[in-house]
Design a protein around this motif. Structure first.
Motif, mmCIF file in Angstrom:
data_model
loop_
_atom_site.group_PDB
_atom_site.id
_atom_site.type_symbol
_atom_site.label_atom_id
_atom_site.label_comp_id
_atom_site.label_asym_id
_atom_site.label_seq_id
_atom_site.Cartn_x
_atom_site.Cartn_y
_atom_site.Cartn_z
ATOM 1 N N LEU A 137 1.875 16.511 -4.722
ATOM 2 C CA LEU A 137 2.903 16.760 -3.993
ATOM 3 C C LEU A 137 2.863 16.001 -2.690
ATOM 4 N N THR A 138 1.488 16.009 -1.975
ATOM 5 C CA THR A 138 1.480 15.252 -0.846
ATOM 6 C C THR A 138 1.816 13.880 -0.775
ATOM 7 N N PHE A 139 1.410 13.229 -1.799
ATOM 8 C CA PHE A 139 1.728 11.895 -2.014
ATOM 9 C C PHE A 139 3.320 11.616 -2.237
ATOM 10 N N VAL A 140 4.004 12.661 -3.047
ATOM 11 C CA VAL A 140 5.085 12.555 -3.423
ATOM 12 C C VAL A 140 6.236 12.677 -2.022
ATOM 13 N N LYS B 203 0.812 -1.415 -0.065
ATOM 14 C CA LYS B 203 0.120 -0.071 -0.070
ATOM 15 C C LYS B 203 0.937 1.371 0.130
ATOM 16 N N VAL B 204 0.437 2.333 -0.833
ATOM 17 C CA VAL B 204 1.105 3.586 -0.825
ATOM 18 C C VAL B 204 0.262 4.568 0.137
ATOM 19 N N THR B 205 0.907 4.894 1.094
ATOM 20 C CA THR B 205 -0.099 5.755 1.963
ATOM 21 C C THR B 205 0.516 7.179 2.203
ATOM 22 N N THR B 206 -0.126 7.857 2.926
ATOM 23 C CA THR B 206 0.167 9.390 3.481
ATOM 24 C C THR B 206 0.187 9.480 4.841
ATOM 25 N N ARG C 55 4.013 -1.930 -14.672
ATOM 26 C CA ARG C 55 4.856 -3.442 -14.688
ATOM 27 C C ARG C 55 6.141 -2.891 -13.812
ATOM 28 N N GLN C 56 6.671 -1.833 -13.875
ATOM 29 C CA GLN C 56 7.779 -1.606 -13.290
ATOM 30 C C GLN C 56 7.667 -1.016 -11.492
ATOM 31 N N GLY C 57 6.478 -1.543 -11.172
ATOM 32 C CA GLY C 57 6.082 -1.124 -9.929
ATOM 33 C C GLY C 57 6.191 0.324 -9.521
ATOM 34 N N ALA C 58 6.025 1.310 -10.291
ATOM 35 C CA ALA C 58 6.000 2.545 -10.121
ATOM 36 C C ALA C 58 4.568 2.962 -9.960
ATOM 37 N N THR C 59 4.335 3.757 -8.837
ATOM 38 C CA THR C 59 2.833 4.481 -8.808
ATOM 39 C C THR C 59 2.867 5.873 -9.715
ATOM 40 N N THR C 60 2.027 5.952 -10.324
ATOM 41 C CA THR C 60 1.923 7.142 -11.615
ATOM 42 C C THR C 60 0.756 7.926 -11.136
ATOM 43 N N PHE C 61 0.970 9.219 -11.099
ATOM 44 C CA PHE C 61 0.158 10.184 -10.682
ATOM 45 C C PHE C 61 0.012 11.123 -12.102
ATOM 46 N N VAL C 62 -1.290 11.454 -12.367
ATOM 47 C CA VAL C 62 -1.416 12.262 -13.693
ATOM 48 C C VAL C 62 -2.525 13.223 -13.407
ATOM 49 N N THR C 63 -2.268 14.312 -13.616
ATOM 50 C CA THR C 63 -3.186 15.316 -13.456
ATOM 51 C C THR C 63 -3.921 15.894 -14.682
ATOM 52 N N ILE C 64 -5.185 16.484 -14.551
ATOM 53 C CA ILE C 64 -5.822 16.800 -15.782
ATOM 54 C C ILE C 64 -6.621 18.137 -15.390
ATOM 55 N N ALA D 167 5.159 12.036 0.883
ATOM 56 C CA ALA D 167 5.225 10.972 1.800
ATOM 57 C C ALA D 167 5.986 9.594 1.319
ATOM 58 N N ALA D 168 5.976 9.559 -0.187
ATOM 59 C CA ALA D 168 7.043 8.556 -0.583
ATOM 60 C C ALA D 168 8.385 8.854 -0.410
ATOM 61 N N VAL D 169 8.881 10.042 -0.518
ATOM 62 C CA VAL D 169 10.196 10.465 -0.064
ATOM 63 C C VAL D 169 10.633 10.270 1.416
ATOM 64 N N LYS D 170 9.645 10.394 2.389
ATOM 65 C CA LYS D 170 9.605 10.383 3.559
ATOM 66 C C LYS D 170 10.011 8.989 3.989
ATOM 67 N N LYS D 171 9.428 7.992 3.202
ATOM 68 C CA LYS D 171 9.802 6.852 3.614
ATOM 69 C C LYS D 171 11.118 6.062 2.859
ATOM 70 N N GLY D 172 11.741 7.167 2.206
ATOM 71 C CA GLY D 172 13.112 6.613 1.792
ATOM 72 C C GLY D 172 13.067 6.183 0.189
ATOM 73 N N GLU D 173 11.892 6.446 -0.389
ATOM 74 C CA GLU D 173 11.893 6.271 -1.782
ATOM 75 C C GLU D 173 12.122 7.321 -2.851
ATOM 76 N N LYS D 174 12.348 7.151 -4.008
ATOM 77 C CA LYS D 174 12.610 8.116 -4.980
ATOM 78 C C LYS D 174 11.455 8.514 -5.745
ATOM 79 N N ALA D 175 11.373 9.690 -6.253
ATOM 80 C CA ALA D 175 10.333 9.968 -7.067
ATOM 81 C C ALA D 175 10.682 11.110 -8.370
ATOM 82 N N ALA D 176 9.877 11.162 -9.234
ATOM 83 C CA ALA D 176 10.011 11.912 -10.418
ATOM 84 C C ALA D 176 8.977 12.779 -10.773
#
Length: 260
Positions: A51-54, A14-17, A158-167, A56-65
């Protein structure tokens, strides 16, 4: 890019905030390797919510783009700092890669190559495209946009990356329209909107789709301030929010300022 040529094994955790109400809306969090589409009119806070999700991910030691089409990075960093999110510090630490994209100078294939580099070489596990409106500007037509977005999302999943797209939707209140319908491509769709009560314009958030599990079917108020994103209780005193023509019953004690 042909997504079927790129597969990897990963744990679908799970990806959480750190926002309990936001995680509750998404059914306890988002699944690793899923795609999230955030819809809403201009000014509803799509970029800041992402950015709230980003953060939270960085705080867990993950990398983001973060691939930014519509806003200058310096301005985005300044706005995020007002929420307590320091984009510059994350970039300096090597946890966040931010790329300013000019749709007039970049082809869809070049963008896909940059995304692949972030994931395969830099290890990004959270990828943001902000926004699809800017991405569409690099496309010769709607069919090409859907095809490229489908392959890009499938590859990232398929790479295990969680993707966020805004519109950004056309219009501000009432009848809002999306320039191109790609909601069926995303695993989760989060809808932001405005509503008015007591002479003030407020924001509401809801999850209208989650392919990978259950989610709340409520509509909640949310606000953006110096203490970050705050999510209120379900707006049970209102009716017609989904249609953009709402009615108020009672005193609406669930509004954020009434609870604090």
């Amino acid at each position: 890019m042909i997504s079927a040529e790129h597969r990897s094994s990963f744990e679908r955790d799970k990806v959480t905030t750190e926002i309990t109400e936001l995680d509750a809306l998404t059914g306890g969090g988002l699944e690793r390797g899923s795609s999230v589409l955030i819809l809403g009119p201009a000014g509803t806070g799509k970029s800041l919510l992402v950015l709230t999700f980003v953060a939270a991910a960085v705080k867990k030691g993950e990398k983001a783009a973060l691939f930014v089409f519509d806003e200058e990075v310096g301005l985005l960093a300044e706005r995020a700092r007002g929420l307590g999110i320091d984009i510059i510090a994350m970039m300096d630490a090597g946890a966040l890669q931010v790329e300013q994209i000019d749709a007039a100078e970049l082809t869809p294939g070049e963008l896909s190559a940059r995304v692949r580099k972030c994931v395969e070489e830099n290890g990004a596990r959270t990828v943001v495209v902000d926004s699809l409106n800017g991405y569409q500007a690099a496309m010769p037509g709607e069919n090409a946009l859907v095809l490229h977005m489908h392959e890009l999302l499938q590859y990232l999943n398929r790479q295990g990356a969680t993707t966020f797209v805004t519109i950004a939707q056309h219009g501000l209140v009432g009848d809002t329209r999306t320039p191109v319908d790609v909601t069926y491509l995303a695993d989760t769709v989060i809808l932001l909107r405005y509503f008015e009560t007591r002479g003030r314009l407020r924001r509401a958030i809801s999850v209208v789709k989650k392919r990978t599990g259950a989610h709340e079917d409520t509509i909640r108020e949310y606000s953006i301030g110096a203490d970050g994103v705050r999510i209120g209780e379900a707006l049970v005193s209102f009716q017609g929010m989904a249609r953009g023509v709402r009615s108020l019953f009672g005193d609406a004690p669930e509004l954020i300022e009434e609870r604090h």
